[in-house]
Each structure stands twice: as C-alpha cells, then as structure tokens.
Write an enzyme that holds these catalytic residues in place. Structure first.
Site, short mmCIF file in Angstrom:
data_model
loop_
_atom_site.label_atom_id
_atom_site.label_comp_id
_atom_site.label_asym_id
_atom_site.label_seq_id
_atom_site.Cartn_x
_atom_site.Cartn_y
_atom_site.Cartn_z
N HIS A 124 -124.80 -65.08 -4.17
CA HIS A 124 -124.70 -66.51 -4.51
C HIS A 124 -126.10 -67.09 -4.75
CE1 HIS A 124 -123.49 -70.80 -3.92
NE2 HIS A 124 -124.67 -70.86 -3.32
N GLU A 125 -127.03 -66.79 -3.85
CA GLU A 125 -128.37 -67.37 -3.96
C GLU A 125 -129.11 -66.82 -5.18
OE1 GLU A 125 -129.26 -69.86 -2.27
OE2 GLU A 125 -127.55 -69.80 -0.90
N HIS A 128 -128.06 -68.59 -8.29
CA HIS A 128 -128.78 -69.83 -8.60
C HIS A 128 -129.99 -69.55 -9.50
CE1 HIS A 128 -126.66 -72.80 -6.23
NE2 HIS A 128 -126.83 -72.13 -5.11
N GLU A 187 -123.34 -75.16 -7.06
CA GLU A 187 -122.84 -74.31 -5.99
C GLU A 187 -121.61 -73.53 -6.44
OE1 GLU A 187 -124.25 -73.69 -3.01
OE2 GLU A 187 -125.92 -74.88 -3.77
#
Length: 264
Positions: A124-125, A128, A187
């Site tokens: 997920h990070e 980004h 997100e």
C-alpha cells in the site's frame, strides 16, 4: 487581476496533468527529481530523530518482504536503489517516500501477524509512491493556497464586507470539500495498487483483509469518515474484497512462476 490569476491557475493545472496507474486524472506540478530530493531529505531527518531497530532478524524479515515487492514494480522504480529502515516506534505504521525510501515501525509488527499482512501495508505504501500521491498532495496544497490567496485579493479589491468570515469559510470548505476527500481517494487507490502488487509478488492478498480487521480491533476511536484523511476500515475491506478475485489470480500466476515468498 482576477482574469490574470485564473489564467495562471489554468496554465499551471494543464501543465501538470497526468494519469494515475488506475486511470485517474492527476495534477502534478513538481518534477520527479524534486520529489525524490524531498523524500531523501525527509528520510534522512527521520533517521536522525528516531531510534532505529538494530535486531538483525527483524530487519532481514522486513527487507525480505520489501525486496519481493520491489521486484514487481515498474522498471523505473524496480531499478532504483531502495533503502528500508525499521524504526523503533510503537505506532502501527509504515510509509514510503519518493527517492526509494521505505520505513516500517516496530509497532506494526505487533498488528501485522505474518508476511502477507505486512506485505499488504508495505505494498500500500509503495503504491502511494508509484502513483505519485506525494506530488499530487504538494501540488494540491500549492493550488489551494494560490486559490485562497487569489480569493482574498479579490475580496480586498472589491471591499467586501465580512471578508475574514468569508475567508474562514473558504478555508473550511477547501479542507472538508477537497483536501480530505482527496486524501481518502489516495488511500483507496493505494489499497488497489498495493493489493495487486503483493499478489504479483506471491503474497496472499487475503492477508490485506485480515490486516485491516486487526487494525480495527487495535485502534482507538476515530473521527467520522467524512472528517478523516483515511477511509474507515470497513470501507477499505469492502474495496479490497471487490478486487480480490483478480488479486487471487495474480497470486496463482506468481506461484506458478516460482514466486512464493518465505519471509520469516
């Protein structure tokens, strides 16, 4: 004056238009080099200010997961020299920055119970980063400030009554109407990118749902979703479930290709 400001804003917006990995239109006003420089500088500052975990097995475990994820990134990111640091910090958090930087807090290792759950957060990070969300946020903040300043100038020139109250209202409208939903969209997009990334690396994407259930159980009270920068856990889980069938197919393909991580 108002026409000049409007023309300048439109020019800036058009010059920075891009498309995210999921097909969403973006405005990114800063170069990759500028963002990388900001990311590297921020990471260096964090390493100076926060204690770093020295345990070799912990660092090897986190780096193992990071390496598997990085191998599946687009070439421009996979070929970067990535730095992975575990910070001795009790919060259940992780982050990735432009310039090839990944940070994981030791507190996250208490909530992410296995490699699949930790890969969900780290994927997920990194999502980004490859979606250039940091560039979008910095650009968005610049445009919001520009817009508020332009409104203030226009109100001053028009000698409008209650100018201060109007400006406060515009500021709140920008925060709740633009900035927070914008962050929630980031997100959600990073969840989608991270889900596919972890699956391509051979991690079990179902770990993402288990992770967010753990997060919900471990978290304290949170503000209403419309006032938060992050979607509620139930919202995230529902979004992840929508992409689960595709992710499971990607995982199966990874396993058939011999990509089956064993990070412990």
């Amino acid at each position: 004056m108002k026409k000049l400001l409007t023309a300048l804003a439109i020019t800036l917006a058009i010059s920075g238009c891009k498309t995210s990995p999921t097909g969403r239109t973006q405005i990114t006003l800063y170069s990759d080099q500028q963002m990388s420089e900001m990311g590297v500088a921020s990471f260096a500052q964090m390493k100076e200010q926060q204690p770093i975990e020295a345990d070799k097995s912990t660092n090897a475990y986190v780096k193992c997961i990071a390496d598997h994820l990085i191998d599946q990134l687009p070439a421009e990111y996979a070929n970067q020299q990535w730095e992975v640091v575990v910070f001795k910090e009790p919060s259940a958090n992780a982050f990735a920055l432009p310039g090839g930087k990944i940070g994981v807090h030791t507190g996250l290792l208490e909530v992410a119970k296995n490699q699949h759950q930790l890969a969900a957060v780290m994927g997920h990070e990194v999502g980004h980063v490859i979606a250039q969300h940091a560039n979008e946020r910095v650009s968005q903040n610049s445009l919001l400030q520009f817009g508020l300043q332009a409104s203030n100038v226009a109100l001053q020139m028009g000698d409008v009554r209650y100018r201060d109250a109007i400006m406060q209202g515009l500021g709140l409208g920008a925060q709740f109407g633009v900035a927070l939903p914008f962050s929630r969209s980031h997100e959600s997009e990073a969840d989608v990118i991270g889900l596919d990334l972890m699956a391509k690396a051979g991690f079990d994407p179902q770990g993402s749902v288990a992770l967010w259930r753990n997060m919900e159980a471990a978290s304290s009270e949170r503000p209403p979703e419309f006032m938060s920068t992050h979607p509620a856990p139930n919202t995230r889980i529902a979004n992840l479930q929508q992409g689960m069938n595709n992710a499971l197919e990607l995982k199966q393909q990874a396993w058939q290709s011999g990509r089956k991580p064993q990070c412990k």
